[in-house]
Structures are given as C-alpha cells and as structure tokens.
Design a protein around this motif. Structure first.
Motif, mmCIF file in Angstrom:
data_model
loop_
_atom_site.group_PDB
_atom_site.id
_atom_site.type_symbol
_atom_site.label_atom_id
_atom_site.label_comp_id
_atom_site.label_asym_id
_atom_site.label_seq_id
_atom_site.Cartn_x
_atom_site.Cartn_y
_atom_site.Cartn_z
ATOM 1 N N ARG A 1 0.891 -1.159 0.000
ATOM 2 C CA ARG A 1 0.000 0.000 0.000
ATOM 3 C C ARG A 1 0.931 1.211 0.000
ATOM 4 O O ARG A 1 1.673 1.428 0.972
ATOM 5 C CB ARG A 1 -0.876 -0.041 1.252
ATOM 6 C CG ARG A 1 -1.925 1.070 1.365
ATOM 7 C CD ARG A 1 -2.753 0.838 2.626
ATOM 8 N NE ARG A 1 -3.675 1.915 2.922
ATOM 9 C CZ ARG A 1 -4.965 1.941 2.562
ATOM 10 N NH1 ARG A 1 -5.466 0.917 1.871
ATOM 11 N NH2 ARG A 1 -5.746 2.958 2.882
ATOM 12 N N ALA A 2 0.919 1.983 -1.088
ATOM 13 C CA ALA A 2 2.013 2.946 -1.255
ATOM 14 C C ALA A 2 1.599 4.167 -2.047
ATOM 15 O O ALA A 2 0.729 4.117 -2.916
ATOM 16 C CB ALA A 2 3.192 2.270 -1.961
ATOM 17 N N THR A 3 2.273 5.270 -1.740
ATOM 18 C CA THR A 3 2.208 6.506 -2.515
ATOM 19 C C THR A 3 3.638 6.890 -2.869
ATOM 20 O O THR A 3 4.497 6.960 -1.981
ATOM 21 C CB THR A 3 1.530 7.622 -1.712
ATOM 22 O OG1 THR A 3 0.206 7.228 -1.368
ATOM 23 C CG2 THR A 3 1.487 8.913 -2.510
ATOM 24 N N SER A 4 3.908 7.135 -4.149
ATOM 25 C CA SER A 4 5.280 7.377 -4.609
ATOM 26 C C SER A 4 5.287 8.300 -5.814
ATOM 27 O O SER A 4 4.294 8.419 -6.546
ATOM 28 C CB SER A 4 5.962 6.059 -5.036
ATOM 29 O OG SER A 4 5.810 5.029 -4.107
ATOM 30 N N LEU A 5 6.425 8.935 -6.051
ATOM 31 C CA LEU A 5 6.763 9.463 -7.368
ATOM 32 C C LEU A 5 7.595 8.398 -8.065
ATOM 33 O O LEU A 5 8.476 7.784 -7.442
ATOM 34 C CB LEU A 5 7.561 10.756 -7.257
ATOM 35 C CG LEU A 5 6.831 11.975 -6.691
ATOM 36 C CD1 LEU A 5 7.764 13.176 -6.663
ATOM 37 C CD2 LEU A 5 5.595 12.301 -7.510
ATOM 38 N N VAL A 6 7.309 8.150 -9.336
ATOM 39 C CA VAL A 6 8.013 7.117 -10.096
ATOM 40 C C VAL A 6 8.575 7.751 -11.365
ATOM 41 O O VAL A 6 7.866 8.483 -12.068
ATOM 42 C CB VAL A 6 7.070 5.951 -10.450
ATOM 43 C CG1 VAL A 6 7.823 4.889 -11.240
ATOM 44 C CG2 VAL A 6 6.472 5.335 -9.183
ATOM 45 N N ARG A 7 9.854 7.468 -11.644
ATOM 46 C CA ARG A 7 10.519 8.038 -12.820
ATOM 47 C C ARG A 7 10.986 6.919 -13.748
ATOM 48 O O ARG A 7 11.719 6.028 -13.324
ATOM 49 C CB ARG A 7 11.704 8.894 -12.367
ATOM 50 C CG ARG A 7 12.436 9.607 -13.492
ATOM 51 C CD ARG A 7 13.381 10.663 -12.952
ATOM 52 N NE ARG A 7 14.502 10.093 -12.219
ATOM 53 C CZ ARG A 7 15.451 10.813 -11.629
ATOM 54 N NH1 ARG A 7 15.394 12.140 -11.652
ATOM 55 N NH2 ARG A 7 16.441 10.217 -10.987
ATOM 56 N N TYR A 8 10.527 6.975 -15.012
ATOM 57 C CA TYR A 8 10.957 6.026 -16.036
ATOM 58 C C TYR A 8 12.029 6.684 -16.893
ATOM 59 O O TYR A 8 11.832 7.796 -17.390
ATOM 60 C CB TYR A 8 9.795 5.655 -16.956
ATOM 61 C CG TYR A 8 8.802 4.650 -16.426
ATOM 62 C CD1 TYR A 8 8.399 4.640 -15.096
ATOM 63 C CD2 TYR A 8 8.232 3.710 -17.279
ATOM 64 C CE1 TYR A 8 7.467 3.737 -14.635
ATOM 65 C CE2 TYR A 8 7.296 2.797 -16.831
ATOM 66 C CZ TYR A 8 6.915 2.817 -15.505
ATOM 67 O OH TYR A 8 5.991 1.912 -15.045
ATOM 68 N N ALA A 9 13.134 5.986 -17.129
ATOM 69 C CA ALA A 9 14.122 6.439 -18.102
ATOM 70 C C ALA A 9 13.574 6.197 -19.512
ATOM 71 O O ALA A 9 12.684 5.364 -19.714
ATOM 72 C CB ALA A 9 15.427 5.677 -17.912
ATOM 73 N N PRO A 10 14.066 6.926 -20.524
ATOM 74 C CA PRO A 10 13.608 6.693 -21.898
ATOM 75 C C PRO A 10 13.810 5.235 -22.314
ATOM 76 O O PRO A 10 14.846 4.632 -22.028
ATOM 77 C CB PRO A 10 14.496 7.624 -22.726
ATOM 78 C CG PRO A 10 14.873 8.723 -21.780
ATOM 79 C CD PRO A 10 15.031 8.047 -20.446
ATOM 80 N N GLY A 11 12.780 4.682 -22.965
ATOM 81 C CA GLY A 11 12.878 3.329 -23.498
ATOM 82 C C GLY A 11 12.529 2.216 -22.530
ATOM 83 O O GLY A 11 12.575 1.039 -22.911
ATOM 84 N N VAL A 12 12.166 2.539 -21.309
ATOM 85 C CA VAL A 12 11.825 1.497 -20.339
ATOM 86 C C VAL A 12 10.502 0.836 -20.713
ATOM 87 O O VAL A 12 9.531 1.506 -21.074
ATOM 88 C CB VAL A 12 11.730 2.092 -18.913
ATOM 89 C CG1 VAL A 12 11.002 1.131 -17.968
ATOM 90 C CG2 VAL A 12 13.113 2.386 -18.377
ATOM 91 N N LEU A 13 10.457 -0.488 -20.620
ATOM 92 C CA LEU A 13 9.221 -1.253 -20.768
ATOM 93 C C LEU A 13 9.113 -2.177 -19.566
ATOM 94 O O LEU A 13 9.914 -3.088 -19.397
ATOM 95 C CB LEU A 13 9.204 -2.059 -22.065
ATOM 96 C CG LEU A 13 7.911 -2.835 -22.327
ATOM 97 C CD1 LEU A 13 6.729 -1.880 -22.498
ATOM 98 C CD2 LEU A 13 8.050 -3.734 -23.553
ATOM 99 N N PHE A 14 8.126 -1.909 -18.714
ATOM 100 C CA PHE A 14 7.936 -2.670 -17.483
ATOM 101 C C PHE A 14 7.240 -3.987 -17.817
ATOM 102 O O PHE A 14 6.337 -4.017 -18.649
ATOM 103 C CB PHE A 14 7.078 -1.848 -16.518
ATOM 104 C CG PHE A 14 7.342 -2.099 -15.072
ATOM 105 C CD1 PHE A 14 6.730 -3.148 -14.415
ATOM 106 C CD2 PHE A 14 8.194 -1.278 -14.351
ATOM 107 C CE1 PHE A 14 6.958 -3.383 -13.075
ATOM 108 C CE2 PHE A 14 8.431 -1.501 -13.013
ATOM 109 C CZ PHE A 14 7.817 -2.561 -12.382
#
Length: 224
Positions: A48-61
C-alpha cells in the motif's frame, strides 16, 4: 534499495503527515531504469504505497497485475500501455485485478498510488486533464475537475485562484493532497509544488492559497 515486507513509511493513516517530495532521494527499483521517491508505504514490492516514479527513456515494465488497484497522474513525459499513450496531465485508474505492461518512449515522471482502491471498484478511468473542462467550486476562485468517484472515495484536481479561501471543514475518511503547482496553504503551514499532505479521518482545517495553486486531492479512503 531492497524493500522488505515489513518496510513502513508514514503508514499510520490516523496521523497527519507532510512530505516535501523534492527533498527525497530517487531510489532504484528492481526494474532497471525505474526509480522512485517513497512518500508513504506499508510493505515491500507489493505494498500500500504513494510514490513518485521516474521512467528512463525506453523502459518497458513487465506485465503485472494490480490486486488492489492503481492510480496514476502523469506529471511529465509520456507513458504507454496496452490501452494507449498518455501525455502530461493524464489521470489513469487501473481497478483491482487489472493488468498492464507500462513503458515510456521518452521518459516520464508519475505520481502513483497503489492498493488504495476498494476491491469492489472495478471501473477504469482515463482522463486527459488538459482537455477536460473545469467546473466551479464551492467558493469563488475555486475550480474542480472530478477524476474518479466510487463509494466514499473521490479523486479530483482543484485549482485555486490567488487569494482564494475555503471554509473550515472536516475530513470523513481522510484526505490526501499533492501540490502540482503554486503554493497551497492552511493554518498549519505553506506547501509549495511537490508537497504531499495527509489529513486523517475526522481532522479539520481551513485551506487557502495566497499565490494560487493546483492540487490533486483524494478523499474518503484512509483507515482511521
């Protein structure tokens, strides 16, 4: 940073909390190219979480399932999954039991809430806030854009013109605020862009904004 199942950060939702997210470090996630600023959390990688999330260019989760749902506000950059491509200002609600494979071509920053939806809330929401009209609020100078609503839970953007004051009111089910721009205020302090506030169930405050601001607000979901 490895998060264990016992990891706890601002997890007591009966307590008021204020976090300046701009002062938090970016922490690597298990997925290369994805980093997080941890705001509130109870648990490890499933939390159970609240966050800021940063993706680098080209990331595929990798594809993953949200057992208790997910809410996302795209703060900058581009996000995509099987449902489409989402630019800055897009709000997404992925309901409990949903799965997706998110990624970013050019990189992005997201405000993310995990496992805070009611298990019976099965509706998806996709709102392009750059194209959605604002509605008048309860007092002059206040504008509101509803994003999602189910049961006692409500999520909205609220825009305050400079000098707007709201009456004192009580939060049933609590309230969380993320300041997107400007400076939000109440009798307890000033909260510039990037601040996150939690007001617990039954709490009272009298908010205002001297300079004007835009905030993301979620109400009626806290354990109290």
């Amino acid at each position: 940073m490895k998060l264990t199942d016992t990891f706890v950060l601002h997890a007591d939702e009966s307590q008021r909390a204020v976090v300046d997210t701009s002062a938090l470090p970016w922490v690597d996630s298990p997925m290369p190219g994805v980093q997080r600023r941890l705001i509130a959390r109870e648990g490890g990688e499933v939390a159970r979480a609240t966050s800021l999330v940063r993706y680098a260019p080209g990331v595929l989760f990798p594809e993953h399932t949200h057992a208790l749902g997910e809410e996302i506000l795209v703060l900058d950059g581009d996000l995509h999954d099987e449902s489409g491509h989402f630019g800055p200002g897009t709000y997404l609600k992925n309901p409990p039991g949903s799965a997706h494979t998110p990624g970013s071509d050019g990189g992005c920053t997201l405000f993310v809430k995990l496992r805070l939806l009611d298990p019976a809330d099965t509706g998806s929401e996709f709102v392009d806030t750059a194209r959605t009209p604002w509605r008048p609020g309860l007092v002059p100078g206040l504008q509101v854009m509803s994003l999602a609503s189910w049961g006692t839970q409500h999520t909205a953007l609220v825009r305050w013109a400079p000098g707007t004051h709201f009456q004192a009111h009580q939060h049933w089910g609590g309230e969380e605020i993320f300041v997107i721009d400007g400076v939000f205020e109440d009798e307890h302090g000033r909260y510039p862009k990037g601040h996150w506030l939690r007001s617990p169930h039954g709490s009272v405050h009298r908010p205002f904004s001297t300079e004007g601001c835009t905030i993301l607000v979620k109400t009626g979901h806290l354990r109290g």
